[in-house]
Design a protein around this motif. Structure first.
Motif, PDB file in Angstrom:
ATOM      1  N   THR A 177      -2.907   2.033  12.859  1.00  0.00           N
ATOM      2  CA  THR A 177      -1.555   2.516  12.613  1.00  0.00           C
ATOM      3  C   THR A 177      -0.573   1.757  13.490  1.00  0.00           C
ATOM      4  O   THR A 177      -0.739   1.722  14.711  1.00  0.00           O
ATOM      5  N   ALA A 208       5.855  -0.027   6.645  1.00  0.00           N
ATOM      6  CA  ALA A 208       4.732  -0.721   7.256  1.00  0.00           C
ATOM      7  C   ALA A 208       3.828  -1.352   6.204  1.00  0.00           C
ATOM      8  O   ALA A 208       3.748  -0.892   5.062  1.00  0.00           O
ATOM      9  N   ALA A 246      -1.042  -5.849  10.765  1.00  0.00           N
ATOM     10  CA  ALA A 246      -0.062  -4.829  10.391  1.00  0.00           C
ATOM     11  C   ALA A 246       1.324  -5.325  10.754  1.00  0.00           C
ATOM     12  O   ALA A 246       1.491  -6.070  11.717  1.00  0.00           O
ATOM     13  N   SER A 260       3.233   1.418  14.959  1.00  0.00           N
ATOM     14  CA  SER A 260       4.378   2.295  15.212  1.00  0.00           C
ATOM     15  C   SER A 260       5.297   1.630  16.220  1.00  0.00           C
ATOM     16  O   SER A 260       4.922   0.655  16.874  1.00  0.00           O
ATOM     17  N   LYS A 292      -6.727  -0.770   6.744  1.00  0.00           N
ATOM     18  CA  LYS A 292      -6.061   0.398   6.169  1.00  0.00           C
ATOM     19  C   LYS A 292      -6.876   1.662   6.412  1.00  0.00           C
ATOM     20  O   LYS A 292      -8.089   1.671   6.224  1.00  0.00           O
ATOM     21  N   GLN A 337      -2.288   1.482  17.061  1.00  0.00           N
ATOM     22  CA  GLN A 337      -3.369   2.421  17.313  1.00  0.00           C
ATOM     23  C   GLN A 337      -4.554   2.026  16.453  1.00  0.00           C
ATOM     24  O   GLN A 337      -4.426   1.952  15.226  1.00  0.00           O
ATOM     25  N   ARG A 340      -5.461   1.499  21.937  1.00  0.00           N
ATOM     26  CA  ARG A 340      -4.061   1.373  21.553  1.00  0.00           C
ATOM     27  C   ARG A 340      -3.473   0.158  22.239  1.00  0.00           C
ATOM     28  O   ARG A 340      -3.476   0.071  23.474  1.00  0.00           O
ATOM     29  N   SER A 389     -11.772   3.904  19.968  1.00  0.00           N
ATOM     30  CA  SER A 389     -10.345   3.668  19.719  1.00  0.00           C
ATOM     31  C   SER A 389      -9.714   2.895  20.868  1.00  0.00           C
ATOM     32  O   SER A 389     -10.180   2.976  22.012  1.00  0.00           O
ATOM     33  N   TYR A 400      -0.208  -3.184   5.881  1.00  0.00           N
ATOM     34  CA  TYR A 400      -1.506  -3.298   6.543  1.00  0.00           C
ATOM     35  C   TYR A 400      -2.422  -4.223   5.758  1.00  0.00           C
ATOM     36  O   TYR A 400      -2.397  -4.264   4.526  1.00  0.00           O
ATOM     37  N   ARG A 420      -7.503   2.946   9.221  1.00  0.00           N
ATOM     38  CA  ARG A 420      -8.069   2.938  10.582  1.00  0.00           C
ATOM     39  C   ARG A 420      -7.026   2.576  11.638  1.00  0.00           C
ATOM     40  O   ARG A 420      -7.084   3.083  12.753  1.00  0.00           O
TER      41      ARG A 420
END
Length: 126
Positions: free
Chosen positions: A69, A58, A49, A71, A65, A82, A19, A17, A60, A67
């Protein structure tokens, strides 16, 4: 005009991951729409996104999609992406974009955006 600066890119193994952050400034703030795009070597830039800042609605790309996010933290003037369950095909330079205008019909279309950052590299190894 809105100025945006991305950060948070790096190298990660598949399944990991990251961010990304996009610090925004300028007038008006917040802009109507903010988004993340990416461009892999030898490929066209694609929308990843997007989010309407007033409603939080939102959008995507199908490829991310479930996976990724998107924000926002308006108190910090920051947009986030993320990225979980990363795949080697997610390797690209990621760009933050902002659009202050209204009447946008294609939130994931790069032609809709006037303000862009310099990008941050994301590399996913297998």
């Amino acid at each position: 005009q809105v100025q945006v600066v991305e950060s948070g890119g790096g190298s990660v193994q598949a399944g990991g991951s990251l961010r990304l952050s996009c610090a925004a400034s300028g007038n008006p703030y917040p802009p109507c729409l903010m988004a993340w795009f990416r461009q892999a070597t030898g490929k066209e830039r694609e929308g990843v996104a997007a989010v309407y800042t007033s409603t939080g609605k939102a959008y995507y790309a199908d490829s991310v999609k479930g996976r990724f996010t998107i924000s926002q933290d308006n108190a910090k003037n920051t947009l986030y992406l993320q990225m979980d369950s990363l795949k080697p095909e997610d390797t690209a330079k990621y760009y933050c974009a902002a659009e202050v205008g209204f009447g946008i019909n294609h939130p994931l279309g790069d032609f809709e955006y006037h303000d862009w950052g310099q990008g941050t590299q994301v590399t996913v190894s297998s």
